[in-house]
Each structure stands twice: as C-alpha cells, then as structure tokens.
Design a protein around this motif. Structure first.
Motif, PDB file in Angstrom:
ATOM      1  N   ALA A  83       0.832  -1.198   0.000  1.00  0.00           N
ATOM      2  CA  ALA A  83       0.000   0.000   0.000  1.00  0.00           C
ATOM      3  C   ALA A  83       0.869   1.251   0.000  1.00  0.00           C
ATOM      4  CB  ALA A  83      -0.915   0.008   1.221  1.00  0.00           C
ATOM      5  N   THR A  84       0.364   2.300  -0.635  1.00  0.00           N
ATOM      6  CA  THR A  84       0.972   3.624  -0.553  1.00  0.00           C
ATOM      7  C   THR A  84      -0.081   4.566   0.022  1.00  0.00           C
ATOM      8  OG1 THR A  84       2.412   3.228  -2.450  1.00  0.00           O
ATOM      9  CG2 THR A  84       2.041   5.527  -1.808  1.00  0.00           C
ATOM     10  N   THR A  85       0.195   5.082   1.211  1.00  0.00           N
ATOM     11  CA  THR A  85      -0.739   5.942   1.921  1.00  0.00           C
ATOM     12  C   THR A  85      -0.274   7.381   1.852  1.00  0.00           C
ATOM     13  OG1 THR A  85      -1.281   4.144   3.452  1.00  0.00           O
ATOM     14  CG2 THR A  85      -1.832   6.391   4.158  1.00  0.00           C
ATOM     15  N   THR A  86      -1.193   8.312   1.594  1.00  0.00           N
ATOM     16  CA  THR A  86      -0.873   9.733   1.565  1.00  0.00           C
ATOM     17  C   THR A  86      -1.286  10.376   2.878  1.00  0.00           C
ATOM     18  OG1 THR A  86      -1.117   9.878  -0.831  1.00  0.00           O
ATOM     19  CG2 THR A  86      -1.318  11.931   0.414  1.00  0.00           C
ATOM     20  N   VAL A  87      -0.363  11.090   3.491  1.00  0.00           N
ATOM     21  CA  VAL A  87      -0.662  11.867   4.697  1.00  0.00           C
ATOM     22  C   VAL A  87      -0.305  13.321   4.415  1.00  0.00           C
ATOM     23  CG1 VAL A  87      -0.256   9.911   6.228  1.00  0.00           C
ATOM     24  CG2 VAL A  87       1.619  11.461   5.724  1.00  0.00           C
ATOM     25  N   TYR A  88      -1.008  14.226   5.085  1.00  0.00           N
ATOM     26  CA  TYR A  88      -0.788  15.656   4.885  1.00  0.00           C
ATOM     27  C   TYR A  88      -0.150  16.246   6.137  1.00  0.00           C
ATOM     28  CZ  TYR A  88      -3.716  14.957   0.825  1.00  0.00           C
ATOM     29  OH  TYR A  88      -4.223  14.504  -0.367  1.00  0.00           O
ATOM     30  N   ARG A  89       0.992  16.906   5.924  1.00  0.00           N
ATOM     31  CA  ARG A  89       1.754  17.448   7.038  1.00  0.00           C
ATOM     32  C   ARG A  89       0.886  18.430   7.827  1.00  0.00           C
ATOM     33  NH1 ARG A  89       6.940  16.857   7.198  1.00  0.00           N
ATOM     34  NH2 ARG A  89       7.132  16.749   4.923  1.00  0.00           N
ATOM     35  N   GLY A  90       0.788  18.212   9.131  1.00  0.00           N
ATOM     36  CA  GLY A  90       0.013  19.084   9.995  1.00  0.00           C
ATOM     37  C   GLY A  90      -1.435  18.688  10.153  1.00  0.00           C
ATOM     38  N   ALA A  91      -1.936  17.785   9.298  1.00  0.00           N
ATOM     39  CA  ALA A  91      -3.321  17.327   9.373  1.00  0.00           C
ATOM     40  C   ALA A  91      -3.385  16.032  10.185  1.00  0.00           C
ATOM     41  CB  ALA A  91      -3.886  17.108   7.979  1.00  0.00           C
ATOM     42  N   PRO A  92      -4.563  15.695  10.711  1.00  0.00           N
ATOM     43  CA  PRO A  92      -4.693  14.420  11.428  1.00  0.00           C
ATOM     44  C   PRO A  92      -4.346  13.241  10.535  1.00  0.00           C
ATOM     45  CG  PRO A  92      -6.614  15.820  11.786  1.00  0.00           C
ATOM     46  CD  PRO A  92      -5.798  16.477  10.718  1.00  0.00           C
ATOM     47  N   GLN A  93      -3.834  12.179  11.144  1.00  0.00           N
ATOM     48  CA  GLN A  93      -3.509  10.972  10.402  1.00  0.00           C
ATOM     49  C   GLN A  93      -4.782  10.377   9.797  1.00  0.00           C
ATOM     50  OE1 GLN A  93      -0.361   9.241   9.945  1.00  0.00           O
ATOM     51  NE2 GLN A  93       0.300  11.312  10.448  1.00  0.00           N
ATOM     52  N   PRO A  94      -4.718   9.889   8.559  1.00  0.00           N
ATOM     53  CA  PRO A  94      -5.908   9.270   7.966  1.00  0.00           C
ATOM     54  C   PRO A  94      -6.220   7.944   8.649  1.00  0.00           C
ATOM     55  CG  PRO A  94      -4.005   8.918   6.552  1.00  0.00           C
ATOM     56  CD  PRO A  94      -3.557   9.860   7.649  1.00  0.00           C
ATOM     57  N   PRO A  95      -7.483   7.531   8.625  1.00  0.00           N
ATOM     58  CA  PRO A  95      -7.825   6.216   9.186  1.00  0.00           C
ATOM     59  C   PRO A  95      -7.124   5.110   8.410  1.00  0.00           C
ATOM     60  CG  PRO A  95      -9.798   7.537   8.738  1.00  0.00           C
ATOM     61  CD  PRO A  95      -8.643   8.238   8.088  1.00  0.00           C
ATOM     62  N   ASP A  96      -7.039   3.948   9.039  1.00  0.00           N
ATOM     63  CA  ASP A  96      -6.461   2.800   8.354  1.00  0.00           C
ATOM     64  C   ASP A  96      -7.270   2.459   7.104  1.00  0.00           C
ATOM     65  OD1 ASP A  96      -4.434   2.350  10.214  1.00  0.00           O
ATOM     66  OD2 ASP A  96      -5.758   1.198  11.513  1.00  0.00           O
ATOM     67  N   ALA A  97      -6.581   1.966   6.096  1.00  0.00           N
ATOM     68  CA  ALA A  97      -7.231   1.516   4.869  1.00  0.00           C
ATOM     69  C   ALA A  97      -7.851   0.147   5.129  1.00  0.00           C
ATOM     70  CB  ALA A  97      -6.226   1.453   3.729  1.00  0.00           C
ATOM     71  N   VAL A  98      -9.169   0.072   5.050  1.00  0.00           N
ATOM     72  CA  VAL A  98      -9.905  -1.134   5.416  1.00  0.00           C
ATOM     73  C   VAL A  98     -10.249  -1.943   4.169  1.00  0.00           C
ATOM     74  CG1 VAL A  98     -12.038  -2.014   6.450  1.00  0.00           C
ATOM     75  CG2 VAL A  98     -10.849  -0.072   7.487  1.00  0.00           C
ATOM     76  N   TYR A  99     -10.030  -3.255   4.244  1.00  0.00           N
ATOM     77  CA  TYR A  99     -10.483  -4.208   3.240  1.00  0.00           C
ATOM     78  C   TYR A  99     -11.722  -4.902   3.809  1.00  0.00           C
ATOM     79  CZ  TYR A  99      -5.722  -3.699   1.402  1.00  0.00           C
ATOM     80  OH  TYR A  99      -4.548  -3.193   0.902  1.00  0.00           O
ATOM     81  N   GLU A 100     -12.717  -5.102   2.967  1.00  0.00           N
ATOM     82  CA  GLU A 100     -13.957  -5.718   3.446  1.00  0.00           C
ATOM     83  C   GLU A 100     -14.247  -7.002   2.675  1.00  0.00           C
ATOM     84  OE1 GLU A 100     -17.214  -3.131   5.003  1.00  0.00           O
ATOM     85  OE2 GLU A 100     -16.320  -1.705   3.598  1.00  0.00           O
ATOM     86  N   LEU A 101     -14.692  -8.001   3.414  1.00  0.00           N
ATOM     87  CA  LEU A 101     -15.002  -9.310   2.860  1.00  0.00           C
ATOM     88  C   LEU A 101     -16.511  -9.497   2.773  1.00  0.00           C
ATOM     89  CD1 LEU A 101     -13.857 -12.234   2.143  1.00  0.00           C
ATOM     90  CD2 LEU A 101     -14.416 -12.800   4.517  1.00  0.00           C
ATOM     91  N   LEU A 102     -16.978  -9.900   1.593  1.00  0.00           N
ATOM     92  CA  LEU A 102     -18.363 -10.317   1.417  1.00  0.00           C
ATOM     93  C   LEU A 102     -18.365 -11.791   1.045  1.00  0.00           C
ATOM     94  CD1 LEU A 102     -19.978  -7.415  -0.693  1.00  0.00           C
ATOM     95  CD2 LEU A 102     -19.732  -7.595   1.789  1.00  0.00           C
ATOM     96  N   VAL A 103     -19.231 -12.558   1.671  1.00  0.00           N
ATOM     97  CA  VAL A 103     -19.418 -13.967   1.337  1.00  0.00           C
ATOM     98  C   VAL A 103     -20.860 -14.135   0.876  1.00  0.00           C
ATOM     99  CG1 VAL A 103     -19.453 -16.325   2.201  1.00  0.00           C
ATOM    100  CG2 VAL A 103     -17.652 -14.751   2.959  1.00  0.00           C
ATOM    101  N   ASP A 104     -21.009 -14.567  -0.371  1.00  0.00           N
ATOM    102  CA  ASP A 104     -22.335 -14.699  -0.981  1.00  0.00           C
ATOM    103  C   ASP A 104     -23.139 -13.409  -0.831  1.00  0.00           C
ATOM    104  OD1 ASP A 104     -21.848 -17.312  -1.838  1.00  0.00           O
ATOM    105  OD2 ASP A 104     -22.557 -18.163   0.058  1.00  0.00           O
TER     106      ASP A 104
END
Length: 406
Positions: A83-104
């Motif tokens: 993963a390549t995550t972009t953060v902005y200097r002085g701004a709050p850290q972005p939330p974690d990048a979430v992967y979601e699983l769907l079954v059927d």
C-alpha cells in the motif's frame, strides 16, 4: 481453474494455494497493470492517464469500488499487498485503509494489512509506503515501506462466492492471493452494470469502508454491478473521462457534476454550458440509448452562493475547507452550486426533448438542507459515514426507483 496456474504456496504448508491476481479476478477496474511487486488496478485506461494531470493519475490508481471476486471452498484467505498511503503534514492521520469481505453478498469481515480479522482492525505493522504532502507548497516526500498481508479466517468449508473490496483511499498493489482451497473466477452475476462518475464524495471521502461509500451502498440496494469512476477532486468534465465512459460497457450511466468545477474555479458559465453538452455528446457516441442520469450538486453551504476556489484550513488543528470567491461575481459568470444546478436542469430539459433516455436529478434530493441539519459536513465539504448512508439510501430510492433505471 487451470488457467489460473494455482500452485502450492512458498511457505510449503500442505493444502495452500497461491493464485495470481489479474483481470479475471477483478471487478470495477478498467485496466490492470503489472508492476515490480504484482498488479495495480486502474480506473482509467493508460491512454487516458497519459492525458491526465499527475494528481488525477494518482487518484485513478486508488481502487474505489474495485474488488476481487472468486468462488472457493477456502476457510482462510490471505492477500499480500503493498500500500501507498498519503498523509498531509500538519493534518490528522488518515484512518487505516480497510479491506472488506463479502461472502455470498453478505458482509463477513473487515481487516487491514497485517491487522487480521475483526471490526476494529487497527494496523499492527508499519508496512507500506507513506507519501507525505505539504498542504502549503504541495511538495511531497515518499518513504518506502514493506508489503503487508490482509487475512480472513474461520470461513465455512462450503462452496461460496467471495468478494474482497479494496480500500477507496491509498494505492494498493496486489501481490499474491493465498487460500487453503483452489479458487476460480466468480461467475457472471447477470446483473446490470451501473457506470458512475463523480467527485470525492462519489470516490468515498469519509465513508467508513469500501462498501460504505454511497455508490456502493446504492448499488447493493439496487442489485447492480458498480463501476465507480468517482475521482476525488477531479470531476471536471475532462474529455478523456467522457471518452472512457463512452467505451465502457454499461446498462445505466450517471454523472454527478458541479462541486469540483466550483471549488477549483476552473471555468465560467459560458464554458460550463458547452463542456456539459460536449461531455454528454461523447457519452451518446458509445451509448446512444443507454439511460443517462445527470445529477446536480449536493447541498454544501460554503459554495451554495459563494464561488471558488476552496482552500484547506488547519487553523483549529483539524482539516476544514472554506470558499474564497466573491458571491457578487456569480452575476458575471462565476460558478456557484446554485448556478450549476439551474444550468444543469436547463440543459437536460432541453436535450431530453430529443433524448428520452436522458434524465435529471437535483442533488439536494440526495443530501439537502434537512440532511445537512441531521448529518453536518464535518470538514464543510464532505459527508461522514452517516451522510454516505443517507445519500446511498436516497439515491436508491430516487434514482433506481425512477424511469432512469427501468
């Protein structure tokens, strides 16, 4: 299954299979590029990316609406990613990048790279690249990192259709898919394909996960296959986007127009009118009778009557946006959301006289003043997770319940 060339995993665990990730397992991507690490899904083809500015080429590599889809009996699934995550200097850290699983088709888990299963899913490893951007100069520094692994375990030992929805934020190179049973591409669900183009709100903005963006929510309610061309900061009536949509198979098409044209202050009313006509003309070259829905902007107080540009403000320690234009200049052709809505309604009404498959939806039916009072925009520009749910519910009711979707 044989064409996927599944092999025992390098870890040597009996019964483990490694399957190459490629177009046969991906939905929602228009092109897949092989990289040094694996593959990278894109939401614009290479010829369009060559015409696009640098900020857009990064955005279209962010896999909003892109998902892996396969059938398997596996009880455990692992996906190696860089993963390549972009953060902005002085701004709050972005939330974690979430992967979601769907079954059927049903939610079955959330995870982050190296974070394992569970509803919380905070990252426990420092893998991945980090791109740090200075909001005042737009200078950036890339700090290289290592790949991570997304894990889903404890699945039923039955044949099932699995989807792994990739995060809408960040860039995610897909390295390897590992399972404890063979996989095959998921069968064609036979659903109608909905092709949508919009801004950062369509891209995902502050949704709580990839299936929580308003287009994903609306698509799930309507039972359609989503191709999401929501490009954060880049819904600018670009001709290469129109040509891409022209050439992309679709049963339903929607274009959400306005907010980026205002907050980037890229054109005046005279150019806007011609650009909208040109965009729609291009769509019709490839989709002469496909239902097309033109959606005007959502309610956004800072730009209702005040032109752009918009500027980021970190004055109180959190990111907010403010409009810098002069409301008096709307009389001289500067765009505001109110001006855009009026002109889109006029254009679509005029064209619909000769195009019965062209429809219009006022964006305030999706998120209006009453919705804003209930779910305010936390940064004055983008909705939060509850706002996305409201917009998705309203789109499903107003759009998929209308003549556009029949």
């Amino acid at each position: 299954m044989d064409d996927l060339a599944q092999n025992a995993s390098p870890d040597g665990i009996p019964g483990r299979f490694t399957t190459p990730v490629g177009p046969q397992l991906l939905r929602g991507a228009l092109e897949v590029e092989r990289t040094d690490h694996g593959v990278l899904p894109y939401r614009l083809p290479a010829w369009a990316r060559r015409q696009a500015p640098a900020e857009l080429t990064e955005v279209v590599a962010q896999p909003a609406g892109v998902r892996l889809a396969f059938r398997t009996r596996a009880t455990a699934v692992e996906l190696d990613v860089l993963a390549t995550t972009t953060v902005y200097r002085g701004a709050p850290q972005p939330p974690d990048a979430v992967y979601e699983l769907l079954v059927d088709g049903r939610p079955a888990g959330r995870a982050v790279a190296d974070g394992g299963n569970g509803p919380a899913g905070r990252a426990v490893a420092d893998g991945g690249n980090v791109r740090t951007v200075d909001l005042t100069t737009w200078a950036e520094v890339l700090t290289p990192g290592l790949p991570g692994t997304v894990r889903f375990t404890g699945l039923a030992d039955t044949a099932k259709d699995i989807e792994i929805w990739l995060p809408y934020r960040g860039i995610h190179e897909l390295i390897a898919l590992r399972t404890d049973a063979p996989v095959e591409p998921a069968p064609d669900p036979g659903r109608r394909v909905w092709l949508h183009h919009g801004s950062s709100i369509s891209h995902g903005s502050n949704a709580d996960g990839p299936t929580g963006t308003w287009p994903a929510l609306a698509a799930a309610r309507a039972g359609v296959e989503l191709v999401n061309l929501g490009f954060s900061g880049n819904a600018l009536l670009d001709p290469f986007t129109a040509r891409t949509m022209r050439d992309t198979p679709a049963d339903l098409i929607s274009v959400k127009i306005g907010i980026n044209l205002v907050n980037h202050d890229v054109m005046r009313l005279r150019a806007f009118t011609s650009a909208v006509h040109g965009f729609l003309d291009t769509l019709r070259e490839g989709h002469p009778t496909t239902p097309v829905l033109v959606v005007s902007p959502l309610h956004c107080p800072i730009h209702e009557d005040t032109p752009g540009p918009a500027a980021a403000d970190l004055g109180d320690g959190r990111l907010r946006f403010r409009a810098l234009g002069d409301p008096a200049e709307a009389a001289h052709g500067r765009l505001t959301l109110r001006v855009v809505r009026d002109e889109l309604a006029r254009i679509t009404a005029a064209r619909a006289a000769d195009d019965p498959h062209l429809h219009h939806l006022d964006g305030r039916a999706l998120y209006g003043e009453a919705d804003f009072a209930e779910f305010p925009l936390p940064d004055d520009l983008h909705p939060d997770a509850a706002g996305h749910r409201r917009i998705g519910e309203n789109f499903a009711a107003h759009a998929f319940g209308s003549a556009w979707a029949r």
